[in-house]
Design a protein around this motif. Structure first.
Motif, PDB file in Angstrom:
ATOM      1  N   ALA A  80      -7.480  -5.669   9.041  1.00 46.96           N
ATOM      2  CA  ALA A  80      -6.309  -5.159   9.755  1.00 46.96           C
ATOM      3  C   ALA A  80      -5.356  -4.435   8.809  1.00 46.96           C
ATOM      4  O   ALA A  80      -4.809  -3.373   9.153  1.00 46.96           O
ATOM      5  CB  ALA A  80      -5.590  -6.299  10.459  1.00 46.96           C
ATOM      6  N   MET A  81      -5.153  -4.989   7.624  1.00 46.07           N
ATOM      7  CA  MET A  81      -4.263  -4.321   6.666  1.00 46.07           C
ATOM      8  C   MET A  81      -4.851  -2.992   6.205  1.00 46.07           C
ATOM      9  O   MET A  81      -4.124  -1.997   6.061  1.00 46.07           O
ATOM     10  CB  MET A  81      -3.979  -5.250   5.481  1.00 46.07           C
ATOM     11  N   ASP A  82      -6.157  -2.948   5.985  1.00 45.14           N
ATOM     12  CA  ASP A  82      -6.805  -1.676   5.626  1.00 45.14           C
ATOM     13  C   ASP A  82      -6.654  -0.663   6.758  1.00 45.14           C
ATOM     14  O   ASP A  82      -6.439   0.534   6.511  1.00 45.14           O
ATOM     15  CB  ASP A  82      -8.292  -1.897   5.333  1.00 45.14           C
ATOM     16  N   ALA A  83      -6.758  -1.130   7.995  1.00 50.15           N
ATOM     17  CA  ALA A  83      -6.627  -0.229   9.143  1.00 50.15           C
ATOM     18  C   ALA A  83      -5.210   0.332   9.239  1.00 50.15           C
ATOM     19  O   ALA A  83      -5.020   1.525   9.521  1.00 50.15           O
ATOM     20  CB  ALA A  83      -7.001  -0.962  10.432  1.00 50.15           C
ATOM     21  N   ILE A  84      -4.220  -0.506   9.011  1.00 52.69           N
ATOM     22  CA  ILE A  84      -2.826  -0.036   9.024  1.00 52.69           C
ATOM     23  C   ILE A  84      -2.619   1.008   7.926  1.00 52.69           C
ATOM     24  O   ILE A  84      -1.990   2.061   8.149  1.00 52.69           O
ATOM     25  CB  ILE A  84      -1.845  -1.216   8.836  1.00 52.69           C
ATOM     26  N   ASP A  85      -3.165   0.742   6.736  1.00 55.76           N
ATOM     27  CA  ASP A  85      -3.056   1.701   5.635  1.00 55.76           C
ATOM     28  C   ASP A  85      -3.723   3.029   5.980  1.00 55.76           C
ATOM     29  O   ASP A  85      -3.294   4.089   5.499  1.00 55.76           O
ATOM     30  CB  ASP A  85      -3.690   1.129   4.364  1.00 55.76           C
ATOM     31  N   ALA A  86      -4.781   2.954   6.802  1.00 60.90           N
ATOM     32  CA  ALA A  86      -5.499   4.170   7.199  1.00 60.90           C
ATOM     33  C   ALA A  86      -4.826   4.875   8.378  1.00 60.90           C
ATOM     34  O   ALA A  86      -5.333   5.890   8.862  1.00 60.90           O
ATOM     35  CB  ALA A  86      -6.938   3.823   7.553  1.00 60.90           C
TER      36      ALA A  86
END
Length: 399
Positions: free
Chosen positions: A117-123
């Motif tokens: 989820a954090m990687d998705a937010i960063d993306a």
């Protein structure tokens, strides 16, 4: 608009409310004809691929990519996409690089939710993260910090929070239908070992991750979390403390997570919420009881009943004291609460699409998801460490 998405306006007779057809239309987002959301599904196991047909049936919501580390699971997921026009990735980070994707649905093992989820937010993606939101206190805190510092929509997959039936029931309770709440009694009982077949021994922990503490919160995270979220929602509170027991007593097959659990959460005002999950007896399956001094509301997956205290519960065919009409009574359960609604998982996905289009916070959001996740971890600590676990005041700073 697709016929399957249409919902006729609800009959809210039990609350004495009326809903206009326009409000019903807005409720499911049929006024979004000119907007489109492209979504990628990360994790195409039973839950991820099971939600793809729901997305297919929702207007202007398109699955354009899937990701899974297991090739046969990825193939299964892609086969569910309408027209089978979606890209497949073995690495979810490659999916996140796709600029054509607006949002992601995360349906991977519990222990991976926060990082993905954090990687998705960063993306720059909006996120629908399956329950339970994150594993462990640090995972919860890190994810909350990340989402709080972004402008992206984040929805937690507690789908009953989107159910129009459950929403109506919560309003009834808050308006005094059951009186002063005394307790919650919740169960989710099944008869089965919860184990999946494994094509090769080295895939045991990947496929049966729910059995291992490193990846899973077991029955608390996978089942009880929905009902924990409901109690928090009704009471608009979090518990003071929790005590509980669990063990592996029936399915002695090497699993680490318990095959039966029994938890009691203590809320402000003395309200106790009890949770039971069994895996070797399915009597009454899924059930939530909200017990008050004026009556009890009983909820199943998609139905609800009111069982009043006093004279009304004595015999079938009593008259409603207000309308004079014969009460429609179901023996052993009470008076049905009837509201038009659709299957909760589909409603939750419609709500997610609409939240993205309207740029509004979902009802099952970061805060509600984090509170339920904290309750899950407290319950696990109580059982694993055999102690009473108190709510840490520092948790309140997360919301």
């Amino acid at each position: 608009m697709k016929r399957r998405e249409f919902v006729i306006k609800g009959s809210l007779a039990t609350a004495g409310l009326a809903t206009s057809s326009l409000a019903a239309a807005n409720m499911i987002g049929i006024n979004k004809a000119n907007s489109k959301v492209n979504i990628g599904v990360i994790g195409t196991g039973s839950r991820g691929r099971g939600l793809i047909p729901n997305i297919n049936s929702i207007d202007n919501f398109n699955v354009v990519a899937c990701a899974d580390i297991l090739p046969f699971r990825l193939e299964d997921g892609l086969s569910k996409v309408e027209g089978q026009k979606a890209k497949g990735y073995s690495d979810y980070r490659k999916l996140l690089d796709d600029k054509n994707i607006d949002a992601v649905l995360i349906a991977t093992p519990f222990s991976t939710h926060a990082d993905i989820a954090m990687d998705a937010i960063d993306a720059g993606k909006h996120v629908y993260c399956e329950k339970t939101m994150a594993k462990g206190y640090e995972g919860i805190k890190s994810l909350v910090d990340k989402v709080d510092n972004s402008k992206k929509i984040f929805q937690t997959g507690h789908q009953y929070h989107s159910s129009r039936l459950y929403t109506h029931v919560v309003e009834l309770i808050k308006n005094g239908k059951v009186g002063k709440i005394q307790a919650f009694e919740c169960q989710w009982n099944r008869n089965g070992n919860w184990r999946r077949s494994v094509p090769s021994p080295e895939l045991e922990r990947i496929i049966n991750w729910r059995m291992y503490r490193e990846y899973s919160g077991g029955l608390v995270a996978e089942l009880c979390s929905h009902q924990l979220d409901f109690a928090n929602w009704v009471l608009d509170a979090t518990p003071n403390k929790v005590a509980g027991f669990g063990s592996v007593d029936y399915w002695k097959d090497g699993r680490e997570t318990y095959d039966n659990i029994h938890l009691i959460y203590d809320y402000p005002g003395g309200v106790k919420a009890k949770y039971t999950c069994l895996t070797a007896n399915s009597k009454d399956d899924y059930q939530i009881k909200v017990l008050g001094d004026k009556g009890t509301i009983i909820l199943s997956y998609g139905k609800a009943w009111f069982y009043p205290e006093g004279k009304l519960n004595k015999k079938l065919g009593d008259l409603d004291g207000v309308s004079g009409a014969t009460v429609s009574w179901e023996e052993g359960k009470g008076i049905p609460i009837k509201v038009e609604h659709i299957e909760p998982s589909k409603q939750a996905l419609i709500d997610f699409r609409d939240s993205i289009i309207d740029n509004k916070s979902p009802v099952s959001n970061l805060a509600t998801g984090a509170k339920a996740a904290l309750c899950v971890q407290m319950g696990l600590d109580a059982m694993y460490d055999q102690k009473i676990v108190a709510w840490d005041p520092s948790f309140d700073k997360l919301f």
